[in-house]
Design a protein around this motif. Structure first.
Motif, PDB file in Angstrom:
ATOM      1  N   HIS A 490      -8.083   4.497 -18.978  1.00  0.00           N
ATOM      2  CA  HIS A 490      -8.676   3.181 -19.222  1.00  0.00           C
ATOM      3  C   HIS A 490      -9.653   2.803 -18.106  1.00  0.00           C
ATOM      4  N   HIS A 491      -9.259   3.055 -16.876  1.00  0.00           N
ATOM      5  CA  HIS A 491     -10.094   2.645 -15.749  1.00  0.00           C
ATOM      6  C   HIS A 491     -11.346   3.511 -15.624  1.00  0.00           C
ATOM      7  N   ARG A 492     -11.258   4.773 -15.986  1.00  0.00           N
ATOM      8  CA  ARG A 492     -12.456   5.617 -15.978  1.00  0.00           C
ATOM      9  C   ARG A 492     -13.457   5.109 -17.012  1.00  0.00           C
ATOM     10  N   LEU A 493     -12.948   4.710 -18.183  1.00  0.00           N
ATOM     11  CA  LEU A 493     -13.832   4.141 -19.198  1.00  0.00           C
ATOM     12  C   LEU A 493     -14.425   2.812 -18.733  1.00  0.00           C
ATOM     13  N   LYS A 494     -13.594   1.998 -18.090  1.00  0.00           N
ATOM     14  CA  LYS A 494     -14.073   0.702 -17.590  1.00  0.00           C
ATOM     15  C   LYS A 494     -15.215   0.900 -16.596  1.00  0.00           C
ATOM     16  N   ASP A 495     -15.053   1.830 -15.686  1.00  0.00           N
ATOM     17  CA  ASP A 495     -16.071   2.063 -14.664  1.00  0.00           C
ATOM     18  C   ASP A 495     -17.378   2.560 -15.277  1.00  0.00           C
ATOM     19  N   ALA A 496     -17.274   3.362 -16.349  1.00  0.00           N
ATOM     20  CA  ALA A 496     -18.473   3.906 -16.974  1.00  0.00           C
ATOM     21  C   ALA A 496     -19.200   2.871 -17.814  1.00  0.00           C
ATOM     22  N   LEU A 497     -18.443   2.053 -18.548  1.00  0.00           N
ATOM     23  CA  LEU A 497     -19.054   1.131 -19.502  1.00  0.00           C
ATOM     24  C   LEU A 497     -19.385  -0.231 -18.903  1.00  0.00           C
ATOM     25  N   ASP A 498     -18.684  -0.599 -17.843  1.00  0.00           N
ATOM     26  CA  ASP A 498     -18.858  -1.943 -17.260  1.00  0.00           C
ATOM     27  C   ASP A 498     -18.791  -1.832 -15.742  1.00  0.00           C
ATOM     28  N   PRO A 499     -19.775  -1.164 -15.132  1.00  0.00           N
ATOM     29  CA  PRO A 499     -19.693  -0.887 -13.690  1.00  0.00           C
ATOM     30  C   PRO A 499     -19.625  -2.129 -12.808  1.00  0.00           C
ATOM     31  N   ASN A 500     -20.166  -3.242 -13.281  1.00  0.00           N
ATOM     32  CA  ASN A 500     -20.085  -4.485 -12.498  1.00  0.00           C
ATOM     33  C   ASN A 500     -18.795  -5.256 -12.756  1.00  0.00           C
ATOM     34  N   GLY A 501     -18.010  -4.805 -13.717  1.00  0.00           N
ATOM     35  CA  GLY A 501     -16.698  -5.415 -13.966  1.00  0.00           C
ATOM     36  C   GLY A 501     -16.760  -6.839 -14.461  1.00  0.00           C
ATOM     37  N   ILE A 502     -17.748  -7.149 -15.320  1.00  0.00           N
ATOM     38  CA  ILE A 502     -17.910  -8.545 -15.745  1.00  0.00           C
ATOM     39  C   ILE A 502     -17.070  -8.895 -16.964  1.00  0.00           C
ATOM     40  N   LEU A 503     -16.688  -7.910 -17.786  1.00  0.00           N
ATOM     41  CA  LEU A 503     -16.047  -8.209 -19.061  1.00  0.00           C
ATOM     42  C   LEU A 503     -14.535  -8.341 -18.919  1.00  0.00           C
ATOM     43  N   SER A 504     -14.029  -9.536 -19.121  1.00  0.00           N
ATOM     44  CA  SER A 504     -12.589  -9.831 -19.189  1.00  0.00           C
ATOM     45  C   SER A 504     -11.775  -9.020 -18.183  1.00  0.00           C
ATOM     46  N   PRO A 505     -12.068  -9.142 -16.893  1.00  0.00           N
ATOM     47  CA  PRO A 505     -11.333  -8.343 -15.897  1.00  0.00           C
ATOM     48  C   PRO A 505      -9.830  -8.607 -15.975  1.00  0.00           C
ATOM     49  N   GLY A 506      -9.055  -7.531 -16.013  1.00  0.00           N
ATOM     50  CA  GLY A 506      -7.597  -7.632 -16.020  1.00  0.00           C
ATOM     51  C   GLY A 506      -6.972  -7.670 -17.389  1.00  0.00           C
ATOM     52  N   LYS A 507      -7.778  -7.694 -18.447  1.00  0.00           N
ATOM     53  CA  LYS A 507      -7.190  -7.723 -19.794  1.00  0.00           C
ATOM     54  C   LYS A 507      -6.344  -6.469 -20.002  1.00  0.00           C
ATOM     55  N   GLN A 508      -5.096  -6.688 -20.460  1.00  0.00           N
ATOM     56  CA  GLN A 508      -4.123  -5.607 -20.659  1.00  0.00           C
ATOM     57  C   GLN A 508      -3.947  -4.741 -19.407  1.00  0.00           C
ATOM     58  N   GLY A 509      -4.194  -5.337 -18.241  1.00  0.00           N
ATOM     59  CA  GLY A 509      -4.010  -4.588 -16.993  1.00  0.00           C
ATOM     60  C   GLY A 509      -5.138  -3.632 -16.680  1.00  0.00           C
ATOM     61  N   ILE A 510      -6.282  -3.793 -17.344  1.00  0.00           N
ATOM     62  CA  ILE A 510      -7.454  -2.949 -17.072  1.00  0.00           C
ATOM     63  C   ILE A 510      -8.401  -3.732 -16.171  1.00  0.00           C
ATOM     64  N   TRP A 511      -8.521  -3.279 -14.924  1.00  0.00           N
ATOM     65  CA  TRP A 511      -9.292  -4.008 -13.916  1.00  0.00           C
ATOM     66  C   TRP A 511     -10.522  -3.212 -13.496  1.00  0.00           C
ATOM     67  N   PRO A 512     -11.608  -3.899 -13.135  1.00  0.00           N
ATOM     68  CA  PRO A 512     -12.731  -3.181 -12.521  1.00  0.00           C
ATOM     69  C   PRO A 512     -12.324  -2.628 -11.162  1.00  0.00           C
ATOM     70  N   LYS A 513     -13.071  -1.658 -10.705  1.00  0.00           N
ATOM     71  CA  LYS A 513     -12.706  -0.945  -9.474  1.00  0.00           C
ATOM     72  C   LYS A 513     -12.518  -1.896  -8.295  1.00  0.00           C
ATOM     73  N   SER A 514     -13.364  -2.921  -8.196  1.00  0.00           N
ATOM     74  CA  SER A 514     -13.309  -3.830  -7.050  1.00  0.00           C
ATOM     75  C   SER A 514     -12.051  -4.686  -7.027  1.00  0.00           C
ATOM     76  N   ALA A 515     -11.350  -4.807  -8.167  1.00  0.00           N
ATOM     77  CA  ALA A 515     -10.196  -5.704  -8.240  1.00  0.00           C
ATOM     78  C   ALA A 515      -8.873  -4.972  -8.425  1.00  0.00           C
ATOM     79  N   ARG A 516      -8.894  -3.639  -8.408  1.00  0.00           N
ATOM     80  CA  ARG A 516      -7.645  -2.920  -8.630  1.00  0.00           C
ATOM     81  C   ARG A 516      -6.735  -3.007  -7.425  1.00  0.00           C
ATOM     82  N   PRO A 517      -5.430  -3.145  -7.673  1.00  0.00           N
ATOM     83  CA  PRO A 517      -4.480  -3.158  -6.560  1.00  0.00           C
ATOM     84  C   PRO A 517      -4.561  -1.863  -5.762  1.00  0.00           C
TER      85      PRO A 517
END
Length: 517
Positions: A490-517
């Motif tokens: 999920h996170h690899r797809l997130k990084d490829a499709l939304d590199p700035n992490g603007i879309l619904s960060p954290g939905k279903q536990g899928i976070w952009p790279k800058s916000a991951r624990p």
């Protein structure tokens, strides 16, 4: 109370972003004041007041406006939270995953673009509700049925994207979805399946195009903004026979589902078969205080009185048959013979002055209504959150899961209020934890009960298919096979499709790279 700023964004930059958004949709459709923003909170939340509040909201009316909003969000690194009708109650409603997000409210995009009577489908935008689609079909004289979730105000698209279920033979809403239009984070518009062909004639006819099928990737995710969705509709059958079977003992649950499984797998019962517990059923007709004003779960003697007064079982089983009357009657003989083996089973085909029966009968024939929302009156105070593990339609498994969850509910001072819904080879177990939000101790107990159930269900091998905002990270953490390989994907797809992490960060536990624990 002043709305919170998005994390990491200065007030001056946020003000400029709002001005640019107003330039796209008009100032009327950018919400920044406390009163309009109050509609974007979860009024039933297990979290304390003042949590999960948006910084602002914007309501576009077209795909082009969505594209321009995403460009602004990328430019300011502005986190947005997308909603359709915002009626995903018991799971968070319209509230964002974290305070400070900008809500992208798609309610104005509410066109029913097409209804195809010949092939049995509709093409809709995100803001179309079940009631809106139903009334439209009635107005044009259509012979097609929708498959609504219980509350009529829910969104056709939103429920399908959240893996929701209904009560007709078309009850698995994602399976009945066919063809999406999606705006990616960079503004590119993609149509899935046959929609990839320019001027496609068969976008809503076949899920499959050439290459991988991507529709599922945009459900319960933050990889894009879905702006159109095709949904298959059920042709009106020549006959309809709803039924209800009441069972007098809690332990009957095991035999109920041992009987149900072959009937469902072989499609003798073609719709979603539902076993509803006593209190869920009773709450549509009465309130807890009418029978008991003490604390903690209801005593067995009170439960027995409720069942007797309302002519209910400890389990109340709903199903329906559809098709030519001779076929219906042949299948009914199989069902009646099978369930007659449970001592005390009673068969019902009509119940006077019974709102619970009435709304179930409507749902199973594709007629949306709001009756189920009245069960919030059981406790009062409005608070409710749904715990929703998936299991198999197996009698022993259902009974074990019920006994475990009921025990924990009672330990925390709550009544067990739930239902088991069999789709085909899967079973949704929906526990509704009800509480008075004005009672801080009760609200916190509901939160703690839910959190404990997540861990115990995972330890027993059960995962939830859907959850409230407050528990997304916890439940994502239970999907830990091979050191969490699924969420790594999920996170690899997130990084490829939304590199700035603007879309619904954290939905279903899928976070952009800058916000991951």
């Amino acid at each position: 109370m002043r709305p919170p700023l998005p994390e990491g964004i200065a007030a001056a930059d946020f003000s400029r972003a709002l001005d640019e958004l107003a330039g796209v949709v008009g100032k009327t459709w950018v919400f920044v004041d406390e009163l309009p923003l109050s509609t974007y909170r979860d009024a039933y939340s297990p979290l304390a007041d003042g949590t999960l509040l948006p910084s602002a909201a914007v309501a576009p009316e077209s795909v082009e406006q969505v594209q321009r909003i995403l460009a602004i969000a990328n430019s300011f690194r502005l986190p947005i939270w997308t909603i359709g009708t915002g009626r995903n109650f018991a799971y968070g409603g319209p509230a964002p995953r974290k305070s400070g997000y900008l809500v992208l409210d798609l309610k104005r995009m509410n066109r029913i673009i097409e209804v195809n009577e010949k092939y049995g489908y509709a093409l809709v935008e995100p803001g179309v509700s079940y009631m809106q689609l139903y009334r439209h079909l009635q107005r044009i004289g259509s012979k097609l049925w929708i498959d609504p979730a219980a509350p009529a105000w829910g969104g056709v698209m939103g429920n399908a994207l959240e893996h929701g279920a209904g009560y007709t033979p078309y009850g698995d809403h994602f399976i009945m979805q066919c063809g999406m239009e999606v705006v990616l984070a960079d503004g590119q518009v993609v149509r899935t399946g046959q929609g990839g062909i320019s001027n496609s004639k068969h976008w809503q006819i076949s899920k499959h195009g050439l290459g991988p099928q991507f529709d599922g990737m945009f459900t319960q995710s933050n990889f894009g903004v879905v702006t159109k969705l095709g949904i298959w509709l059920m042709p009106e059958p020549p006959g309809y026979k709803p039924f209800m079977i009441t069972f007098p003992r809690e332990e009957d649950l095991e035999q109920i589902f041992e009987i149900t499984r072959p009937l469902k797998v072989n499609q003798v019962i073609p719709n979603a078969a539902v076993a509803v517990d006593l209190l869920w059923e009773a709450s549509a007709k009465t309130t807890r205080r009418h029978y008991y004003d003490g604390k903690g779960p209801l005593p067995p003697s009170i439960r027995t009185k409720i069942a007797a007064d309302l002519n209910l079982g400890m389990w109340n089983y709903y199903g329906a048959l559809y098709g030519p009357p001779p076929m219906i009657e042949n299948n009914w003989k199989l069902i009646e013979e099978a369930f007659s083996n449970i001592p005390g089973a009673k068969f019902h085909f009509a119940r006077e002055n019974d709102p619970a029966w009435d709304y179930r009968v409507k749902l199973m024939r594709g007629e949306p209504n709001m009756t189920e929302f009245s069960i919030m009156n059981w406790i009062g105070g409005g608070g409710h959150v749904n715990f929703s593990p998936i299991s198999a339609p197996d009698g022993a498994e259902a009974l074990a899961q019920y006994n475990l969850i009921k025990k924990r509910c009672h330990e925390f001072g709550f009544d067990y209020i739930g239902e088991f819904l069999v789709g085909w080879r899967d079973m949704h177990h929906i526990l509704m934890i009800m509480y008075n939000r004005a009672d801080e101790t009760m609200r916190k107990s509901a939160h703690d009960l839910f959190s404990l159930l997540v861990d115990e269900a995972a330890a027993a091998g059960f995962g939830e298919y859907r959850t409230h905002l407050a528990f997304m990270d916890q439940i994502a953490g239970t999907y830990r096979h091979n050191d969490g390989a699924l969420w790594d994907l999920h996170h690899r797809l997130k990084d490829a499709l939304d590199p700035n992490g603007i879309l619904s960060p954290g939905k279903q536990g899928i976070w952009p790279k800058s916000a991951r624990p």
